[in-house]
Design an enzyme around this catalytic site. Structure first.
Site, PDB file in Angstrom:
ATOM      1  CG  ASN A  18      -2.187  -0.801   0.958  1.00  0.00           C
ATOM      2  OD1 ASN A  18      -3.034  -0.420   0.158  1.00  0.00           O
ATOM      3  ND2 ASN A  18      -2.298  -1.945   1.621  1.00  0.00           N
ATOM      4  CG  HIS A 113      -9.826  -2.654   8.795  1.00  0.00           C
ATOM      5  ND1 HIS A 113      -9.033  -3.105   9.833  1.00  0.00           N
ATOM      6  CD2 HIS A 113     -10.857  -3.518   8.708  1.00  0.00           C
ATOM      7  CE1 HIS A 113      -9.570  -4.188  10.349  1.00  0.00           C
ATOM      8  NE2 HIS A 113     -10.678  -4.467   9.693  1.00  0.00           N
ATOM      9  CG  ASP A 154      -9.885  -1.204  13.072  1.00  0.00           C
ATOM     10  OD1 ASP A 154      -8.970  -0.527  12.576  1.00  0.00           O
ATOM     11  OD2 ASP A 154      -9.772  -2.420  13.288  1.00  0.00           O
TER      12      ASP A 154
HETATM   13  C1  GAR Z   1      -3.214  -4.706   4.113  1.00  0.00           C
HETATM   14  O1  GAR Z   1      -4.165  -5.650   3.700  1.00  0.00           O
HETATM   15  C2  GAR Z   1      -3.834  -3.763   5.131  1.00  0.00           C
HETATM   16  O2  GAR Z   1      -5.173  -3.444   4.869  1.00  0.00           O
HETATM   17  C3  GAR Z   1      -3.710  -4.572   6.384  1.00  0.00           C
HETATM   18  O3  GAR Z   1      -2.438  -5.183   6.296  1.00  0.00           O
HETATM   19  C4  GAR Z   1      -2.093  -5.378   4.920  1.00  0.00           C
HETATM   20  C5  GAR Z   1      -0.747  -4.733   4.683  1.00  0.00           C
HETATM   21  O4  GAR Z   1      -0.265  -5.029   3.413  1.00  0.00           O
HETATM   22  N1  GAR Z   1      -3.842  -3.731   7.551  1.00  0.00           N
HETATM   23  C6  GAR Z   1      -4.408  -4.134   8.687  1.00  0.00           C
HETATM   24  O5  GAR Z   1      -4.838  -5.249   8.857  1.00  0.00           O
HETATM   25  C7  GAR Z   1      -4.459  -3.070   9.775  1.00  0.00           C
HETATM   26  N2  GAR Z   1      -5.490  -3.360  10.715  1.00  0.00           N
HETATM   27  P1  GAR Z   1       0.931  -4.174   2.775  1.00  0.00           P
HETATM   28  O6  GAR Z   1       2.066  -4.121   3.807  1.00  0.00           O
HETATM   29  O7  GAR Z   1       1.335  -4.962   1.567  1.00  0.00           O
HETATM   30  O8  GAR Z   1       0.408  -2.801   2.444  1.00  0.00           O
END
Ligand code: GAR
Length: 199
Positions: A18, A113, A154
């Site tokens: 992200n 989220h 959240d």
């Molecule tokens: C993503 O799916 C994000 O939405 C989630 O962790 C992942 C990170 O992926 N976040 C949470 O669960 C926070 N509560 P990334 O490091 O590849 O962006």
């Protein structure tokens, strides 16, 4: 640097996909913002690798380095203020942001989220745990939510959501991949609209 360019910090704990999507969107869409700091609770992570490739400052800071939650909060807040950070983007940051930082940055911290809040949020609901819970509940759709961060996990104001179908035979991993792809579109769109004052 022009006055209207917002100084952003991105907080990550892992891969940072992200973070990459946000970085590329800011550059390609010429958004009025610059990510000047990548902060993590892990000393090494994919997000740091990318930040270093871009010549961006990285900062490892963990509550374990401090004697109390208050000391941790003060140190993090001090580091952000020293760098004139104006907005914080949580991008896969798997820790609670210290209260001192949340108070100082009211309505200036965004999170993504991997579910359709207010469902499947709260303590323990992060990463693959969210997708396991969605499948166990027999939901026919899931998605992603960009929201403001307040002191309740959240629960801050929802800015933008995007839905994906939960397909027959989905595993937590296949659902996670589908949701993540939609996050990479949703988070940059939300940031763009937020910076334009539209959300
Ligand atoms: C993503 O799916 C994000 O939405 C989630 O962790 C992942 C990170 O992926 N976040 C949470 O669960 C926070 N509560 P990334 O490091 O590849 O962006």
């Amino acid at each position: 640097m022009a006055d209207n360019i917002k100084r952003l910090a991105v907080f990550c704990s892992g891969t940072g996909s992200n973070f990459r999507a946000l970085f590329h969107a800011i550059r390609d869409r010429e958004l009025p913002a610059e990510i000047v700091l990548c902060l993590s609770n892990r000393s090494e992570c994919g997000a740091f690798d990318f930040a270093r490739e871009q010549g961006m400052e990285t900062m490892f800071i963990s509550e374990k380095q401090f004697g109390s939650p208050d000391d941790f909060g003060r140190a993090m807040l001090g580091a952000l203020q020293e760098r004139n950070i104006e907005y914080i983007l949580l991008a896969g940051y798997m820790r609670k942001v210290p209260d001192a930082v949340i108070e100082a940055y009211t309505d200036r911290i965004l999170n993504i989220h991997p579910a359709l809040l207010p469902k499947f949020g709260g303590a323990g609901m992060y990463g693959i745990h969210v997708h396991k819970a969605v499948i166990a509940a027999g939901e026919s759709e899931s998605g992603a939510t960009v929201h403001l961060v307040n002191e309740e996990y959240d629960k801050g104001r929802i800015l933008l959501q995007s839905k994906v179908a939960v397909l027959p035979g989905d595993t937590p991993e296949t659902l996670a991949e589908r949701v993540l792809n939609c996050e990479h579109i949703l988070y940059p769109d939300a940031l763009e609209q937020f910076l334009a004052g539209k959300l």
